[in-house]
Design an enzyme around this catalytic site. Structure first.
Site, PDB file in Angstrom:
ATOM      1  N   ARG A  20       7.481  -9.773   4.617  1.00  0.00           N
ATOM      2  CA  ARG A  20       6.641 -10.766   3.944  1.00  0.00           C
ATOM      3  C   ARG A  20       5.271 -10.162   3.667  1.00  0.00           C
ATOM      4  O   ARG A  20       4.699  -9.489   4.523  1.00  0.00           O
ATOM      5  CB  ARG A  20       6.476 -12.025   4.813  1.00  0.00           C
ATOM      6  CG  ARG A  20       7.771 -12.691   5.226  1.00  0.00           C
ATOM      7  CD  ARG A  20       8.598 -13.150   4.070  1.00  0.00           C
ATOM      8  NE  ARG A  20       7.932 -14.192   3.271  1.00  0.00           N
ATOM      9  CZ  ARG A  20       8.341 -14.576   2.074  1.00  0.00           C
ATOM     10  NH1 ARG A  20       9.360 -13.974   1.497  1.00  0.00           N
ATOM     11  NH2 ARG A  20       7.716 -15.532   1.422  1.00  0.00           N
TER      12      ARG A  20
ATOM     13  N   ASN B 285       1.441  -0.654  10.073  1.00  0.00           N
ATOM     14  CA  ASN B 285       2.682  -0.869   9.345  1.00  0.00           C
ATOM     15  C   ASN B 285       3.347   0.478   9.114  1.00  0.00           C
ATOM     16  O   ASN B 285       2.669   1.506   9.003  1.00  0.00           O
ATOM     17  CB  ASN B 285       2.404  -1.530   7.983  1.00  0.00           C
ATOM     18  CG  ASN B 285       3.685  -1.780   7.193  1.00  0.00           C
ATOM     19  OD1 ASN B 285       4.657  -2.301   7.719  1.00  0.00           O
ATOM     20  ND2 ASN B 285       3.687  -1.376   5.931  1.00  0.00           N
TER      21      ASN B 285
ATOM     22  N   HIS C  28       5.821   2.344   6.409  1.00  0.00           N
ATOM     23  CA  HIS C  28       6.312   2.202   5.031  1.00  0.00           C
ATOM     24  C   HIS C  28       7.189   3.403   4.719  1.00  0.00           C
ATOM     25  O   HIS C  28       6.786   4.546   5.000  1.00  0.00           O
ATOM     26  CB  HIS C  28       5.120   2.133   4.066  1.00  0.00           C
ATOM     27  CG  HIS C  28       5.517   1.990   2.636  1.00  0.00           C
ATOM     28  ND1 HIS C  28       5.988   0.815   2.105  1.00  0.00           N
ATOM     29  CD2 HIS C  28       5.527   2.891   1.629  1.00  0.00           C
ATOM     30  CE1 HIS C  28       6.255   0.999   0.817  1.00  0.00           C
ATOM     31  NE2 HIS C  28       5.990   2.254   0.502  1.00  0.00           N
TER      32      HIS C  28
ATOM     33  N   THR D  17      -4.416  -3.225   5.471  1.00  0.00           N
ATOM     34  CA  THR D  17      -5.606  -3.832   4.838  1.00  0.00           C
ATOM     35  C   THR D  17      -5.086  -4.875   3.837  1.00  0.00           C
ATOM     36  O   THR D  17      -3.876  -4.943   3.588  1.00  0.00           O
ATOM     37  CB  THR D  17      -6.400  -2.749   4.059  1.00  0.00           C
ATOM     38  OG1 THR D  17      -5.546  -2.239   3.027  1.00  0.00           O
ATOM     39  CG2 THR D  17      -6.825  -1.630   4.988  1.00  0.00           C
TER      40      THR D  17
ATOM     41  N   LEU E 183      -1.771  -4.141  -0.409  1.00  0.00           N
ATOM     42  CA  LEU E 183      -0.429  -3.784   0.074  1.00  0.00           C
ATOM     43  C   LEU E 183      -0.245  -2.268   0.174  1.00  0.00           C
ATOM     44  O   LEU E 183      -0.547  -1.522  -0.769  1.00  0.00           O
ATOM     45  CB  LEU E 183       0.620  -4.365  -0.889  1.00  0.00           C
ATOM     46  CG  LEU E 183       2.075  -4.182  -0.473  1.00  0.00           C
ATOM     47  CD1 LEU E 183       2.413  -5.052   0.738  1.00  0.00           C
ATOM     48  CD2 LEU E 183       3.008  -4.502  -1.640  1.00  0.00           C
TER      49      LEU E 183
END
Ligand code: GRF
Length: 197
Positions: free
Chosen positions: A93, A109, A111, A143, A146
């Site tokens: 999300r 995160n 990625h 931040t 995205l």
């Protein structure tokens, strides 16, 4: 005192499991205090519970387009565990700036691309379509933009002849499971120097 880590997932949680395993070994500076998901059926929740970690789920679907209301519900569970660090691990999300700004400098995160290449989705197919020789994964501070924050670590894999998005994703995922624990271990100890595996 160990740093308290809350992990957000949306699915199988293989990255979450890699983080739990690493935090359970040696003198790790952090400990897991929550695994939460936007999908109550996420199988990662069962794995986290089996590992003895408290879990929570807030289904985002009843909230429709009201992101803020969904996040307020999720935040209740997160704040109750008083985390020092938030780790997004396969969390699918997009979070609002209001949510992200509550955790500035302490939300990570992972990625599945070599950022700044390929922010967003379908990263492996995009690397294949571009004819890249390498692919990989990135751990970064989250931040409001995205997939854009300061890079804390990257791991590279070769793109091989005959690779498909699935075969490349599997090769990258193996590196995710090495990179994310290595970055969290340093980050929790106050070391933000980027590492490259
Ligand atoms: C994987 O595609 C991974 O590259 C990305 O999120 C997806 C699911 O990861 N980070 P996980 O198995 O739920 O950790």
């Amino acid at each position: 005192m160990k740093k308290r880590v809350a992990i957000l997932i949306s699915g199988g949680g293989s990255n979450m499991l890699a983080l739990l395993r690493d935090m359970a070994t040696g003198d790790h500076p952090a400990e897991p205090v929550l695994v939460a998901s936007n999908d109550p059926t996420a199988t990662g929740l069962t794995k986290a519970a089996a590992a003895g970690v408290p879990t929570a789920a807030v289904d985002h679907r009843p909230f429709g387009r009201d992101r803020a209301a969904f996040e307020a519900a999720l935040l209740t569970h997160i704040l109750a565990t008083q985390p020092d660090i938030l780790c997004l691990a396969g969390f699918m999300r997009v979070l609002t700036p209001a949510f992200v700004n509550r955790f500035t400098g302490r939300m990570l995160n992972i990625h599945p691309s070599l950022l700044p290449l390929y922010p967003g989705l379908h990263t492996h197919q995009r690397a294949l379509d571009a004819g890249d020789a390498q692919a990989g994964c990135t751990v970064h501070e989250v931040t409001p933009i995205l997939d854009d924050g300061p890079i804390l670590g990257q791991a590279r894999v070769p793109i091989l002849p005959g690779d498909t998005a699935d075969s490349l994703a599997a090769r990258v995922l193996t590196q995710e499971h090495r990179l994310y624990p290595a970055v969290l271990r340093r980050f929790a100890a106050g070391d933000r120097a980027p590492i490259f595996l």
